[in-house]
Motif scaffolding. Structure first.
Motif, mmCIF file in Angstrom:
data_model
loop_
_atom_site.group_PDB
_atom_site.id
_atom_site.type_symbol
_atom_site.label_atom_id
_atom_site.label_comp_id
_atom_site.label_asym_id
_atom_site.label_seq_id
_atom_site.Cartn_x
_atom_site.Cartn_y
_atom_site.Cartn_z
ATOM 1 N N MET A 1 0.838 -1.197 0.000
ATOM 2 C CA MET A 1 0.000 0.000 0.000
ATOM 3 C C MET A 1 0.874 1.248 0.000
ATOM 4 N N SER A 2 0.507 2.237 -0.808
ATOM 5 C CA SER A 2 1.257 3.491 -0.869
ATOM 6 C C SER A 2 1.138 4.241 0.455
ATOM 7 N N LYS A 3 2.119 5.066 0.726
ATOM 8 C CA LYS A 3 2.061 5.897 1.919
ATOM 9 C C LYS A 3 1.105 7.048 1.675
ATOM 10 N N ILE A 4 0.124 7.188 2.555
ATOM 11 C CA ILE A 4 -0.881 8.257 2.439
ATOM 12 C C ILE A 4 -0.452 9.403 3.341
ATOM 13 N N THR A 5 -0.385 10.600 2.776
ATOM 14 C CA THR A 5 0.046 11.763 3.537
ATOM 15 C C THR A 5 -0.955 12.906 3.395
ATOM 16 N N ALA A 312 -6.884 6.404 5.671
ATOM 17 C CA ALA A 312 -5.801 5.992 4.761
ATOM 18 C C ALA A 312 -6.196 4.781 3.908
ATOM 19 N N PRO A 313 -6.703 3.687 4.498
ATOM 20 C CA PRO A 313 -7.120 2.576 3.636
ATOM 21 C C PRO A 313 -8.298 2.930 2.746
ATOM 22 N N TYR A 314 -9.179 3.805 3.227
ATOM 23 C CA TYR A 314 -10.299 4.232 2.389
ATOM 24 C C TYR A 314 -9.793 5.030 1.189
ATOM 25 N N PHE A 315 -8.886 5.977 1.429
ATOM 26 C CA PHE A 315 -8.352 6.777 0.326
ATOM 27 C C PHE A 315 -7.581 5.895 -0.656
ATOM 28 N N GLN A 316 -6.851 4.904 -0.133
ATOM 29 C CA GLN A 316 -6.146 3.980 -1.025
ATOM 30 C C GLN A 316 -7.147 3.219 -1.899
#
Length: 468
Positions: A1-5, A312-316
């Motif tokens: 999973m990409s890093k969400i910032t 974060a998982p939702y945005f991913q």
């Protein structure tokens, strides 16, 4: 999973950059082409006549074919290869039908009028059917607003969702075995005539998406702690364009959870609660649900970790949805891309499809479900619509925006003939790719000014999530 910032984004737009004088006009040629296409499809399935029902809620099929949308009353449109179209309307619909930009047979049927209005001047329904060429051996496709599948009923083709009295009079006139539900001809994702839209329709989607998204952003940016839901709804500044849904402005989980609730007079905005803002014009709906705080320090103690564990998982999943979308992709591929990020849908609080087709009604059909072989096609207007409500401690989140899919030839027409829409689309694509970090395909045409933007602090629209 990409890093969400979290990143800072200064959202600005010119509210006057929509040139309504350049909007395409749907004329006789457009409607006649649509009717011809539908009749060709009907003929290939051995229908002699189509009977298309409409009312205030279920207007989209008749509207698509004629430009006429039933308002107070019901209406029927009868199509056949042998006769010109027949539109059956009530007292008020007769005058309103003057908006149709081509000639067709108009018939007054006063039983379609509101209760208590004049009766007795119109023919019987049987006589009207017969005048339209319907007889014992006619093969009738009945189009309401939905079709059915075997898990719902024993014989889906014999289930009709239009008023019984209209079907009963047909049964009295036509062999019953010759009546079938034909709503799939309009909205089936593989061949329905309202699924792959022409450029004029797509431009209307872009305009509607622009307006709806700006109304939602404007409301978010003007919310004030202590104001009531009904007071906050004034920030939408709704104009006269028809809407596809009732606007939703809700504060607090008890008001947000029902999902479809109109704003109330008594509930007032409090810091640290879940809120929902939703605005839908025909052809576009934009919604945002999340936590109303202005900065991380205002997140309630019980919701600590909401960014890492929930947003974060939702945005991913949101990013995955957009990145999986391309011409030829199956609905299941997009579904699985979402599932890859969030895991079990039920545990994450997702109960509906993660997206759907849209048109003048908010939900036309959906190809996004597990095992779906329906493919994304050029001309499809879609909603990215992932509603997640797992309950405590995080409440819920919902990021919904519209878009359409356009192949290279369609994009070139838009670029050359509708440069204002093209400029807005290109700007949104740039933001999605370069700021949000979402690698969308060339054919993905965003129609929302806040496309895929998750505001972790709904009281501060300068902060959005990103994969960059």
């Amino acid at each position: 999973m990409s890093k969400i910032t979290e990143i800072e984004l200064n959202l600005q737009h010119d509210s006057d950059d929509i040139d309504y004088s350049s909007l395409p006009i749907l004329d006789e040629k457009d409607y006649q082409f649509r009717i011809k296409s539908l009749l060709q499809l009907a003929s290939s399935q051995d229908y002699t006549h189509l009977i298309i029902y409409g009312d205030r809620e279920h207007y989209s099929n008749i509207h698509f074919l004629t430009g006429y949308d039933p308002r107070f009353e019901e209406a029927l449109l009868i199509l056949s290869l042998e006769q010109e179209p027949t539109l059956i309307v009530g007292n008020e619909g007769l005058d309103y039908s003057a908006i149709i930009p081509f000639n067709l047979q108009k018939v007054l049927f006063q039983s379609f009028s509101l209760v208590g209005q004049p009766r007795g001047k119109s023919k019987s329904l049987r006589e009207i059917y017969q005048s339209a060429g319907i007889q014992k051996n006619s093969r009738i496709g009945i189009i309401g607003w939905k079709y059915f599948i075997p898990i719902e009923c024993t014989n889906p083709s014999k289930i009709f969702e239009i008023p019984y009295y209209l079907v009963q009079e047909l049964i009295n006139l036509v062999n019953c075995e010759n009546l079938k539900n034909a709503s799939d001809l309009m909205i089936h994702p593989d061949y329905g005539v309202r699924v792959s839209l022409d450029v004029k329709e797509l431009i209307y989607h872009e305009i509607s998406g622009t307006k709806a998204s700006r109304k939602v952003l404007q409301t978010l940016q003007n919310l004030q702690v202590g104001e009531s839901e009904i007071d906050a709804s004034r920030h939408l500044a709704i104009d006269g364009d028809p809407m596809s849904t009732h606007p939703n402005i809700n504060f607090g989980l008890e008001n947000v959870l029902p999902g479809l609730k109109s704003p109330t007079y008594h509930k007032r905005l409090e810091l640290g609660e879940i809120i929902n803002i939703c605005m839908g014009y025909r052809r576009a709906l934009v919604a945002r649900t999340g936590l109303y705080v202005r900065k991380k320090e205002e997140v309630p103690l019980k919701m600590k970790g909401i960014l890492e564990n929930f947003y974060a998982p939702y945005f991913q999943a949101l990013c995955n949805w957009y990145e999986a979308l391309h011409i030829g992709a199956s609905g299941d591929q997009v579904f699985q891309a979402v599932k890859k990020s969030i895991g079990d849908f039920k545990e994450f609080g997702i109960g509906l499809n993660p997206g759907h087709l849209t048109h003048t009604e908010e939900w036309t059909n959906s190809i996004f479900f597990q095992g779906s072989n329906h493919q994304v096609k050029s001309g499809m207007a879609l909603q990215c619509d992932i509603i997640a409500f797992p309950g405590e401690p995080y409440g819920g989140v919902h990021i919904e925006d519209g878009l359409f899919v356009a192949d290279e030839a369609t994009r070139e027409i838009i670029r050359t003939q509708y440069p204002d829409s093209w400029k807005r689309i290109e700007h949104r694509r740039q933001i999605m790719k370069e700021i949000l970090g979402i690698d969308i395909a060339d054919e993905v045409m965003p129609t929302s000014d806040i496309q895929a933007m998750l505001f972790p602090y709904m009281g501060n629209t300068k902060i959005v999530l990103s994969k960059i």
